[in-house]
Motif scaffolding. Sequence first.
Motif, short mmCIF file in Angstrom:
data_model
loop_
_atom_site.label_atom_id
_atom_site.label_comp_id
_atom_site.label_asym_id
_atom_site.label_seq_id
_atom_site.Cartn_x
_atom_site.Cartn_y
_atom_site.Cartn_z
N MET A 147 -29.00 33.89 -42.81
CA MET A 147 -30.32 33.31 -42.52
C MET A 147 -31.35 34.41 -42.29
SD MET A 147 -29.20 30.15 -40.00
CE MET A 147 -30.90 29.62 -39.73
N GLY A 148 -30.95 35.42 -41.53
CA GLY A 148 -31.87 36.52 -41.27
C GLY A 148 -32.24 37.27 -42.53
N PRO A 150 -27.68 33.00 -50.80
CA PRO A 150 -26.62 32.76 -49.82
C PRO A 150 -25.32 32.38 -50.53
CG PRO A 150 -28.63 31.57 -49.24
CD PRO A 150 -28.80 32.08 -50.64
N VAL A 151 -24.22 32.61 -49.86
CA VAL A 151 -22.91 32.23 -50.41
C VAL A 151 -22.89 30.75 -50.77
CG1 VAL A 151 -20.46 32.00 -49.84
CG2 VAL A 151 -21.70 34.07 -49.18
N GLY A 152 -23.58 29.94 -49.98
CA GLY A 152 -23.58 28.50 -50.21
C GLY A 152 -24.23 28.06 -51.50
N PHE A 153 -25.03 28.94 -52.13
CA PHE A 153 -25.66 28.56 -53.39
C PHE A 153 -24.61 28.27 -54.46
CE2 PHE A 153 -27.66 29.82 -57.51
CZ PHE A 153 -28.55 28.76 -57.59
N SER A 154 -23.43 28.83 -54.32
CA SER A 154 -22.35 28.59 -55.28
C SER A 154 -21.98 27.12 -55.39
CB SER A 154 -21.12 29.41 -54.89
OG SER A 154 -20.68 29.03 -53.59
N GLN A 155 -22.36 26.32 -54.40
CA GLN A 155 -21.99 24.90 -54.39
C GLN A 155 -23.04 24.00 -55.03
OE1 GLN A 155 -18.75 24.28 -53.19
NE2 GLN A 155 -18.97 26.51 -53.35
N ALA A 156 -24.10 24.58 -55.57
CA ALA A 156 -25.21 23.77 -56.09
C ALA A 156 -24.80 22.89 -57.26
CB ALA A 156 -26.37 24.67 -56.48
N THR A 157 -23.78 23.28 -58.01
CA THR A 157 -23.33 22.46 -59.13
C THR A 157 -22.38 21.35 -58.69
OG1 THR A 157 -21.60 24.08 -59.57
CG2 THR A 157 -23.61 24.26 -60.88
N GLY A 171 -27.90 20.57 -43.05
CA GLY A 171 -28.18 21.91 -42.54
C GLY A 171 -28.67 22.89 -43.57
N GLY A 172 -29.17 22.39 -44.69
CA GLY A 172 -29.70 23.29 -45.70
C GLY A 172 -28.61 24.09 -46.39
N ILE A 173 -29.02 25.09 -47.14
CA ILE A 173 -28.09 25.89 -47.92
C ILE A 173 -27.16 26.70 -47.02
CG2 ILE A 173 -29.58 27.93 -48.11
CD1 ILE A 173 -28.73 28.10 -51.07
N PHE A 174 -27.57 26.95 -45.78
CA PHE A 174 -26.76 27.78 -44.89
C PHE A 174 -25.54 27.02 -44.36
CE2 PHE A 174 -31.13 29.40 -44.60
CZ PHE A 174 -30.92 30.62 -45.21
N LEU A 175 -25.64 25.71 -44.24
CA LEU A 175 -24.45 24.94 -43.87
C LEU A 175 -23.42 24.99 -44.99
CD1 LEU A 175 -23.08 23.25 -41.75
CD2 LEU A 175 -24.22 21.21 -42.67
N LEU A 176 -23.89 25.07 -46.22
CA LEU A 176 -22.97 25.26 -47.35
C LEU A 176 -22.27 26.61 -47.25
CD1 LEU A 176 -25.18 23.86 -50.26
CD2 LEU A 176 -23.16 22.79 -49.28
N SER A 177 -23.01 27.64 -46.87
CA SER A 177 -22.40 28.96 -46.68
C SER A 177 -21.32 28.90 -45.60
CB SER A 177 -23.46 29.99 -46.27
OG SER A 177 -24.36 30.24 -47.32
N ILE A 226 -32.10 17.51 -52.47
CA ILE A 226 -31.13 17.00 -51.49
C ILE A 226 -31.59 17.28 -50.07
CG2 ILE A 226 -28.78 17.30 -50.62
CD1 ILE A 226 -27.93 17.93 -53.52
N ARG A 227 -32.07 18.50 -49.84
CA ARG A 227 -32.48 18.89 -48.49
C ARG A 227 -33.58 18.00 -47.95
NH1 ARG A 227 -32.73 19.53 -43.94
NH2 ARG A 227 -33.12 21.39 -42.70
N ASN A 228 -34.52 17.61 -48.81
CA ASN A 228 -35.68 16.83 -48.37
C ASN A 228 -35.55 15.34 -48.67
OD1 ASN A 228 -37.89 18.94 -47.49
ND2 ASN A 228 -36.87 19.79 -49.28
N ARG A 229 -34.46 14.96 -49.36
CA ARG A 229 -34.23 13.57 -49.75
C ARG A 229 -35.46 12.99 -50.45
NH1 ARG A 229 -29.12 13.62 -50.61
NH2 ARG A 229 -27.74 13.30 -48.81
#
Length: 473
Positions: free
Chosen positions: A134-135, A149-156, A167-173, A424-427
């Motif tokens: 996050m920082g 972020p590592v969590g971007f790998s889950q976008a597909t 929790g945004g992309i960081f919860l995916l991380s 997804i984040r903002n629905r």
Amino acid sequence: MKGCRENSGVDRYGVGFSVFSGALLGVATTALVSWLAWVCLVPFLLAVRNAKKPVAQVCWAGLAYGLVMSFWVAGAALRYTGDRWCVALLCHGVAVGIMAAKAVILLMLFVPVRRKPVGVQLLFWPPAATLAEMGMYHLLEGFPWFQYPVGFSQATNLYVSQLAAVGGIFLLSFAVLVLNLVCARAMKRRSAAWAVLFVVLLALLHGGGALAVRQVEGLRMDGFRVALANDNSSFTLRWTRERVDEYAQRLLGLAASIKGKGQCLTIWNEGVVPWAYRPDDDLILAILKATNTSADTLHLIGMTTAAMGHTFNSAYLFTGKGQVMGRYDKQNLLKGIEMPASGMKLPFFEASPFEEPAEANRGILAAGRARIGVLICNESSTNRVAASFARSPYDFLVVLANNNWFTGTPLIRHHFYFNRLLAIRNRKDLVVNNNLGVSGHISASGIIVQRRESKEPFVSYCTVKKIVNHGDT
């Protein structure tokens, strides 16, 4: 002596595993291979536990990650700077260094707990690494090609990526790091119990995500008809003065192909008119006149604003007769390109740097009965701008973009999937029109309703919807 040789062998073996993990993490992220991200760090986690030189292993893993993630940079920099090799190689070196440093920070946080019980590792490393991400993410704002972020790998992965709504992309991380730790534990102990836990976690992520998608889709109602007009023009056509007449004819031909199919809004892409707005601009009026739509249809057109010595990257909302109904100015500028970074800016013909706007043109635009949140290009790679729209109700998100400079790189695909995570984040349903990129329509659940990638001009139509809670009906 025998013990020294054994330790040396372990170190060499560990370095190989660490390099392998760093490269796998880079592949999982840049190629968006969600399942690979769940296990890519396992070799590193196993090897570093008893490493004599854990810091060296971390650095080797970081370098491998940086090289994989930045393989495309030199080519893109060459196109952007007009074949200036020195600048391109400098950009490539900086990119490798920054991406490597990010991975080093992420993995270094595991070193203090590498020999601790797995419970301590789970309590410390995923939260600490996620906070570090996050920082770094916010520190690198304005440099979207470094914000991975590592969590971007889950976008597909439609179902796992539903965590972004919470929790945004960081919860995916966080989830990816936990999965890697659990998998490493299962392999180290050859434990069926930990293997079962790994499978259960994946089942919960996918099952919960499937339920979330179904729920959101059930709340999407009240459609708005939208047209996307994409000229897909190269930079040599769009920004070469000697070809301005050729480019104008391309836009007029595209405008003439727009049919009236009940749309309330026609969306063009970022910078489609490659000069600053003037009330008496003949090209704008000619484009609007050439369309086969009703006078009520609005047009959202990307162009610049030059006023009182200030320059903005803008999107103008026009009526069919050329009246300006609203304007949005880009807030999150590309550093080093649209604005200087530490006093430096990449050479880009004779373009002046843009500026961040005042409050006047940063909000929601009213397009008939629809209220839209407009984003320009890289603003969809973070949630900062979109989150600011939540202060007042709006119906859907619109992204005007230009991926001209990144043709042939993974960023074309990445940009589209950053849009997916944003939806997804903002629905909110999201519509993106991207010059020489991926355009389309993504629902508030993350389902890709329409996806189109082409090098030729096209017009496409879609029906975007808004979330209607039962209490609102």
